[in-house]
Design a protein around this motif. Structure first.
Motif, PDB file in Angstrom:
ATOM      1  N   ASN A 189       0.854  -1.182   0.000  1.00 48.04           N
ATOM      2  CA  ASN A 189       0.000   0.000   0.000  1.00 48.04           C
ATOM      3  C   ASN A 189       0.894   1.238   0.000  1.00 48.04           C
ATOM      4  OD1 ASN A 189      -2.012   1.867   0.207  1.00 48.04           O
ATOM      5  ND2 ASN A 189      -2.868   1.082   2.139  1.00 48.04           N
ATOM      6  N   ASN A 217       0.016   4.220   0.277  1.00 49.32           N
ATOM      7  CA  ASN A 217      -0.508   5.305   1.101  1.00 49.32           C
ATOM      8  C   ASN A 217       0.217   5.433   2.444  1.00 49.32           C
ATOM      9  OD1 ASN A 217      -2.451   5.970  -0.831  1.00 49.32           O
ATOM     10  ND2 ASN A 217      -3.914   4.476  -0.002  1.00 49.32           N
ATOM     11  N   THR A 252      -0.812  -2.466   6.874  1.00 47.15           N
ATOM     12  CA  THR A 252      -0.906  -1.518   5.755  1.00 47.15           C
ATOM     13  C   THR A 252      -1.801  -1.993   4.625  1.00 47.15           C
ATOM     14  OG1 THR A 252       1.091  -2.481   4.769  1.00 47.15           O
ATOM     15  CG2 THR A 252       1.373  -0.576   6.246  1.00 47.15           C
ATOM     16  N   PRO A 302      -4.967  -2.285   2.328  1.00 51.99           N
ATOM     17  CA  PRO A 302      -5.981  -1.244   2.031  1.00 51.99           C
ATOM     18  C   PRO A 302      -7.261  -1.409   2.818  1.00 51.99           C
ATOM     19  CG  PRO A 302      -4.964  -2.052   0.000  1.00 51.99           C
ATOM     20  CD  PRO A 302      -4.491  -2.959   1.095  1.00 51.99           C
ATOM     21  N   ALA A 339      -6.943   0.337   6.400  1.00 50.42           N
ATOM     22  CA  ALA A 339      -6.356   1.682   6.430  1.00 50.42           C
ATOM     23  C   ALA A 339      -6.968   2.536   7.536  1.00 50.42           C
ATOM     24  CB  ALA A 339      -6.517   2.358   5.075  1.00 50.42           C
TER      25      ALA A 339
END
Length: 575
Positions: A37, A39, A348, A350, A353
């Motif tokens: 991920n 992000n 981590t 998705p 999150a």
């Protein structure tokens, strides 16, 4: 004036930092994930900062429109990436905590995160490999190994292990524990500013093997279940506590400290886990206890805020520790007399999150809490009483001797010391055999204070006379030994010279024996016959004479006789 004011301000800030209470150290550990991920990232420029990118919705967006991207920055003491080993986590977190624990501080390490993020693996470890051991077994081994190298007296180590299941505490180390047995309940009540735990068994652990066996027994009795998010999910909070009590040599203070290793159950969303029945009840109690824990953290944060604006302009003094058993037991660890470290675990993926960001926000609030940690040292009453009694006995003995000396001085009426000693000997009050025995015991080290054992003050003079005679005898004995040693050294030098002369004489005799030729037949060495070419022109006198005689004689009979004489002449010459 401006320079002076600036200097005073800087100095005041430094003093405030020096006397500031230690805050809770927070760490972040990222669980390995199959899907990467982007992000969540940790850059090399800022290795202690986690950057999380989140798409804002209408509620979180400033302008009321969703779709905007927001970046959150969470700072930690250290961020452990996905490839971090258990040993590295222990070297960073566990060793520091154990060192402070052995110095006399109360210490706590707890893991927080959603279910399946790796809390139990971080605290307790895995079962597949020896390298997967968690903080708990590694801390036990480190504490016992360090205590073996420390010089301490009266060392006592004990262990307790409890779990909080459905907001009820149970003893995991009970003697009646087992697969079919029911664990006894533990009662937790308020006791002033602390709590009192009843019906919790305390087990002595003199060795690391005993402590590890108790740890494994508690792990076996702990409640574990399989859920849709975790195959082996811990359905209860567990607190493992090791208590140490010891005293340093020559000190009257007793050091007492506790080390708590807390594995919190993971929070979970019922809509995602689809829990029903008993698992739904367990999830409700877990989430409720973590909610109360978060309320305590927020209250402590507001209490430590100097401005106090978040609480409506007034500092919030009340902290709701009594809402749950978990917050009662963690009262000292959160804002009390304890050094605390928190490990936040996130995933981590998705799908996790939102839970990961919630965990990071919770850990940031925890890092703002200040604890009042101090060494737990108390005076040992038994040691102090023994030392004072020994000192009182010594002072009483000295006082008795001084009083006897004063009485004897009054009785003497100005007489000299020899006259007083003569009067004492005439009275026959001096116990000479006892004085001799006391002085011998004092010299050999069996008696510490001979003056306290002497019944009469005037007998001290006689004891000193005996002591002087013993010293003179020992000095005379040492002089005799020194003279004997010197005489022995002289004899040794003479013996060395005689050995040297004997060696020279023996070498000369060997040379003479080798130069002389022994008689034939007995002890004679056989010589090789040399040929005529080897002998050359060098011949003995007998050989020359025989050659001259053989040349003058021409008859064959004469030659035979000369040959016979040629063999006899060397033998006669040897004789």
């Amino acid at each position: 004036v401006v320079v002076v004011v600036v200097f005073v301000c800087v100095f005041a800030c430094v003093l405030l930092d020096c006397f500031k209470m230690p805050s809770i150290a927070t760490y972040l550990r990222i669980r390995p994930s199959k899907k990467r991920n982007d992000n969540f990232e940790v850059t090399e420029d800022e290795p202690h900062v986690l950057k999380a990118k989140v798409v804002a919705d209408k509620l979180t967006s400033r302008h009321g429109e969703g779709g905007a991207e927001m970046v959150h920055r969470f700072k930690y003491a250290k961020v452990f990436p996905e490839e971090t080993s258990q040993e590295e986590v222990f070297n960073t977190v566990g060793k520091k905590v154990c060192d402070r624990f052995l110095e006399g501080y109360n210490c706590t390490v707890f893991a927080y995160g959603q279910t399946g993020s790796g809390k139990t693996f971080t605290i307790e470890g895995g079962f597949k490999q020896f390298a997967d051991r968690g903080l708990l077994p590694r801390c036990l081994a480190y504490v016992y190994d360090t205590l073996q190298g420390m010089d301490v007296d009266n060392l006592l180590l004990s262990v307790t292990y409890l779990e909080i299941y459905n907001d009820t505490a149970y003893d995991l180390l009970s003697a009646s524990s087992g697969v079919s047995a029911r664990l006894p309940k533990v009662t937790v009540t308020d006791h002033g500013t602390s709590v009192k735990v009843q019906n919790l068994s305390t087990h002595p652990a003199p060795t690391v093997d005993v402590a590890e066996n108790l740890m494994f027994m508690g792990r076996t009795n702990r409640t574990v279940a399989s859920t849709s998010m975790n195959m082996s999910s811990s359905r209860s909070h567990s607190i493992f506590t090791i208590t140490a009590s010891f005293k340093r040599p020559g000190s009257d203070t007793l050091v007492r400290a506790k080390l708590n290793l807390v594995d919190l159950a993971g929070s979970e969303r019922v809509a995602k886990s689809h829990a029903v029945g008993q698992q739904l009840k367990e999830a409700r109690h877990i989430n409720l206890s973590l909610h109360y824990l978060q309320a305590v953290i927020i209250a402590l944060q507001q209490k430590g805020d100097k401005a106090g604006k978040r609480g409506g302009g007034v500092q919030k003094k009340y902290v709701p520790y009594r809402n749950s058993i978990l917050t009662k037991l963690l009262r000292d660890s959160l804002g009390g007399n304890c050094l605390t470290a928190m490990i936040a675990t996130i995933s981590t993926a998705p799908s996790n999150a939102q839970e990961s960001i919630s965990t990071c926000r919770f850990s940031q609030r925890v890092s703002l809490i200040d604890n009042d940690a101090r060494k737990n040292e108390v005076l040992d009453d038994k040691t102090v009483i023994k030392r004072l009694r020994r000192r009182i006995a010594e002072l009483n003995a000295e006082l008795a001797v001084a009083q006897e000396i004063a009485k004897e001085a009054q009785k003497s009426g100005g007489k000299t010391g020899d006259e007083t000693q003569q009067d004492d000997e005439d009275d026959g009050e001096v116990d000479r055999p006892k004085c001799s025995k006391l002085m011998k015991q004092y010299i050999h080290g069996h008696l510490r204070d001979p003056l306290a054992a002497i019944p009469k003050a005037h007998a001290i003079r006689y004891c000193f006379d005996i002591l002087r005679m013993m010293v003179l005898e020992q000095r005379q004995h040492l002089d005799e030994l020194e003279a004997a040693v010197e005489e022995g050294m002289k004899s040794k030098e003479q013996l060395r010279k005689l050995k040297q002369q004997f060696g020279v004489t023996r070498a000369r005799m060997r040379n003479l024996e080798s130069s002389n030729i022994g008689p034939s037949g007995y002890g004679a060495k056989k010589k090789k016959k040399r040929t005529q070419q080897e002998s050359g022109p060098v011949k003995s006198k007998s050989t020359t004479r025989s050659s001259i005689t053989s040349s003058t004689r021409s008859s064959s009979s004469g030659e035979k006789k000369n040959k016979q004489q040629r063999g006899k002449q060397p033998q006669q010459q040897r004789r």
